[in-house]
Design a protein around this motif. Structure first.
Motif, PDB file in Angstrom:
ATOM      1  N   THR A   1      13.430 -10.948  -0.691  1.00  0.00           N
ATOM      2  CA  THR A   1      11.755 -10.605  -0.568  1.00  0.00           C
ATOM      3  C   THR A   1      10.949 -11.416   0.300  1.00  0.00           C
ATOM      4  N   LYS A   2       9.865 -10.668   0.729  1.00  0.00           N
ATOM      5  CA  LYS A   2       9.005 -11.320   1.589  1.00  0.00           C
ATOM      6  C   LYS A   2       7.776 -11.307   0.677  1.00  0.00           C
TER       7      LYS A   2
ATOM      8  N   ASP B   1      13.579  -4.538  -6.755  1.00  0.00           N
ATOM      9  CA  ASP B   1      12.405  -3.159  -6.258  1.00  0.00           C
ATOM     10  C   ASP B   1      12.003  -2.998  -7.410  1.00  0.00           C
TER      11      ASP B   1
ATOM     12  N   SER C   1       4.745   2.018  -4.557  1.00  0.00           N
ATOM     13  CA  SER C   1       3.659   1.076  -4.954  1.00  0.00           C
ATOM     14  C   SER C   1       3.309   0.203  -3.877  1.00  0.00           C
TER      15      SER C   1
ATOM     16  N   ARG D   1       3.045   0.199  -0.787  1.00  0.00           N
ATOM     17  CA  ARG D   1       2.209   0.937   0.305  1.00  0.00           C
ATOM     18  C   ARG D   1       1.546   2.323  -0.086  1.00  0.00           C
TER      19      ARG D   1
ATOM     20  N   LYS E   1       0.203  -2.892   4.291  1.00  0.00           N
ATOM     21  CA  LYS E   1       0.386  -3.037   2.741  1.00  0.00           C
ATOM     22  C   LYS E   1      -0.966  -3.976   2.211  1.00  0.00           C
TER      23      LYS E   1
ATOM     24  N   ASP F   1      -2.878  -4.985  -1.528  1.00  0.00           N
ATOM     25  CA  ASP F   1      -2.906  -4.827  -2.924  1.00  0.00           C
ATOM     26  C   ASP F   1      -4.040  -4.111  -3.392  1.00  0.00           C
TER      27      ASP F   1
ATOM     28  N   PHE G   1       5.200  -1.287 -15.758  1.00  0.00           N
ATOM     29  CA  PHE G   1       6.019  -1.688 -14.619  1.00  0.00           C
ATOM     30  C   PHE G   1       7.456  -1.591 -15.032  1.00  0.00           C
TER      31      PHE G   1
ATOM     32  N   PHE H   1      -0.337 -10.713  -8.915  1.00  0.00           N
ATOM     33  CA  PHE H   1      -0.183  -9.917  -7.695  1.00  0.00           C
ATOM     34  C   PHE H   1      -0.213  -8.590  -7.783  1.00  0.00           C
ATOM     35  N   GLY H   2      -0.281  -7.754  -6.651  1.00  0.00           N
ATOM     36  CA  GLY H   2      -0.090  -6.415  -7.050  1.00  0.00           C
ATOM     37  C   GLY H   2      -0.995  -5.907  -7.546  1.00  0.00           C
TER      38      GLY H   2
ATOM     39  N   ASP I   1      -1.553  -6.322 -11.033  1.00  0.00           N
ATOM     40  CA  ASP I   1      -1.791  -7.065 -12.177  1.00  0.00           C
ATOM     41  C   ASP I   1      -3.241  -6.885 -12.643  1.00  0.00           C
TER      42      ASP I   1
ATOM     43  N   HIS J   1       8.188  -7.096 -16.617  1.00  0.00           N
ATOM     44  CA  HIS J   1       9.378  -6.244 -16.263  1.00  0.00           C
ATOM     45  C   HIS J   1      10.299  -6.995 -15.518  1.00  0.00           C
ATOM     46  N   ARG J   2       9.866  -7.884 -14.752  1.00  0.00           N
ATOM     47  CA  ARG J   2      10.885  -9.047 -14.115  1.00  0.00           C
ATOM     48  C   ARG J   2      11.503  -9.707 -15.174  1.00  0.00           C
TER      49      ARG J   2
HETATM   50  O1  LIG Z   1      10.452  -5.460  -0.817  1.00  0.00           O
HETATM   51  P1  LIG Z   1       9.641  -6.878  -0.984  1.00  0.00           P
HETATM   52  O2  LIG Z   1       9.874  -7.788   0.401  1.00  0.00           O
HETATM   53  O3  LIG Z   1      10.473  -7.583  -2.054  1.00  0.00           O
HETATM   54  O4  LIG Z   1       8.314  -6.909  -1.479  1.00  0.00           O
HETATM   55  P2  LIG Z   1       7.446  -5.585  -1.781  1.00  0.00           P
HETATM   56  O5  LIG Z   1       6.002  -6.253  -2.302  1.00  0.00           O
HETATM   57  O6  LIG Z   1       7.395  -4.571  -0.832  1.00  0.00           O
HETATM   58  O7  LIG Z   1       8.248  -5.020  -3.054  1.00  0.00           O
HETATM   59  P3  LIG Z   1       8.601  -3.771  -3.577  1.00  0.00           P
HETATM   60  O8  LIG Z   1       9.008  -2.890  -2.277  1.00  0.00           O
HETATM   61  O9  LIG Z   1       9.613  -3.643  -4.615  1.00  0.00           O
HETATM   62  O10 LIG Z   1       7.294  -3.032  -3.982  1.00  0.00           O
HETATM   63  C1  LIG Z   1       6.964  -3.516  -5.233  1.00  0.00           C
HETATM   64  C2  LIG Z   1       5.417  -3.247  -5.390  1.00  0.00           C
HETATM   65  O11 LIG Z   1       4.953  -2.996  -6.814  1.00  0.00           O
HETATM   66  C3  LIG Z   1       3.853  -3.652  -7.359  1.00  0.00           C
HETATM   67  N1  LIG Z   1       4.413  -4.828  -8.258  1.00  0.00           N
HETATM   68  C4  LIG Z   1       5.775  -4.939  -8.534  1.00  0.00           C
HETATM   69  N2  LIG Z   1       5.912  -5.978  -9.320  1.00  0.00           N
HETATM   70  C5  LIG Z   1       4.563  -6.189  -9.685  1.00  0.00           C
HETATM   71  C6  LIG Z   1       4.018  -7.292 -10.724  1.00  0.00           C
HETATM   72  O12 LIG Z   1       4.806  -8.230 -11.487  1.00  0.00           O
HETATM   73  N3  LIG Z   1       2.539  -7.142 -10.712  1.00  0.00           N
HETATM   74  C7  LIG Z   1       1.806  -6.403  -9.908  1.00  0.00           C
HETATM   75  N4  LIG Z   1       2.395  -5.464  -9.160  1.00  0.00           N
HETATM   76  C8  LIG Z   1       3.754  -5.504  -8.976  1.00  0.00           C
HETATM   77  C9  LIG Z   1       3.290  -4.427  -6.134  1.00  0.00           C
HETATM   78  O13 LIG Z   1       2.239  -3.517  -5.475  1.00  0.00           O
HETATM   79  C10 LIG Z   1       4.427  -4.751  -5.108  1.00  0.00           C
HETATM   80  O14 LIG Z   1       4.147  -4.528  -3.852  1.00  0.00           O
END
Ligand SMILES: O=P(O)(O)OP(=O)(O)OP(=O)(O)OC[C@H]1O[C@@H](n2cnc3c(O)ncnc32)[C@H](O)[C@@H]1O
Ligand SMILES: [Mg+2]
Length: 197
Positions: free
Chosen positions: A8-9, A71, A87, A89, A95, A97, A120, A154-155, A157, A182-183
């Motif tokens: 992951t990045k 993912d 999610s 993008r 990208k 948030d 999630f 992040f994202g 949240d 979820h993780r």
């Molecule tokens: O593909 P990598 O490099 O792992 O990083 P990414 O951010 O692109 O990851 P994904 O393709 O899996 O997209 C997941 C998206 O879903 C959202 N997301 C996932 N897990 C989350 C969390 O724990 N809290 C909030 N948003 C989350 C968030 O917008 C992420 O960018």
């Protein structure tokens, strides 16, 4: 196993995995830890499983070591499951948030609280050289808020209130989020596999 690469990045994800695996005595490195830039992996799959496998297997093939990919995404009932696999993008490139959150809040503007249900999802893929890729899935149920609250995580949240809570995921401490996310649920599904490593 002493070390696993997290393909992951995403800084938020990388930090959460570091904490989870430290509890099992396993060190993690993410793609952000490599000095040599590792190219972005195109997420061309049509399911979370396909995209998780793409990320894990491409990095395993590049580095010849055990790799875990995540993912994940947000599934909103009132939006027929969107943003789902899109999610990261949802509001387009680059990208963001903030832009994603703004788009979701606008789309749900007239949707009443009762039907703002969402979850999630996290699909983990583990790819090990010479072995078949394994998958585990975790969910976290909740609701989409009407406004942004909190600055942890992040994202999405700041607009996601987990079931049984009156705070958003971004208002919970990292330890609280990591105990219900979820993780975390997906990691729990991995426990038996980890005990055999
Ligand atoms: O593909 P990598 O490099 O792992 O990083 P990414 O951010 O692109 O990851 P994904 O393709 O899996 O997209 C997941 C998206 O879903 C959202 N997301 C996932 N897990 C989350 C969390 O724990 N809290 C909030 N948003 C989350 C968030 O917008 C992420 O960018
Ligand atoms: Mg991604």
């Amino acid at each position: 196993m002493k070390q696993i690469i997290i393909a992951t990045k995403n800084k938020g994800k990388a930090k959460e995995f570091k904490e989870f695996f430290a509890g099992y005595g396993i060190e993690t490195k993410s793609l952000l830890d490599f000095e040599k830039e590792i190219q972005d992996i195109e997420e061309t799959g049509s399911t979370f499983e396909e995209n998780a496998a793409l990320k894990a297997e491409q990095i395993r093939d590049l580095l010849s070591v055990p790799v875990l990919a995540d993912d994940s995404g947000l599934i909103i009932d009132a939006l027929n499951g969107r943003p789902g696999i899109f999610s990261a993008r949802y509001a387009g490139e680059p990208k963001s948030d903030q832009a994603n959150i703004k788009k979701v809040l606008a789309e749900l503007k007239t949707v009443p609280e009762k039907v703002r249900t969402a979850r999630f999802i996290c699909v983990l893929a583990i790819a090990i050289p010479g072995e078949e890729t394994i998958f585990r899935t975790g969910y976290c149920e909740g609701k989409i808020d009407f406004e942004v609250k909190g600055s942890n995580g992040f994202g999405y949240d700041p607009i996601f209130t987990p079931e049984g809570y009156s705070k958003t995921m971004a208002q919970l401490s990292p330890a609280e989020k990591n105990s219900i996310s979820h993780r975390k649920q997906a990691i729990i599904q991995l426990e038996e596999w980890m005990n055999n490593q």
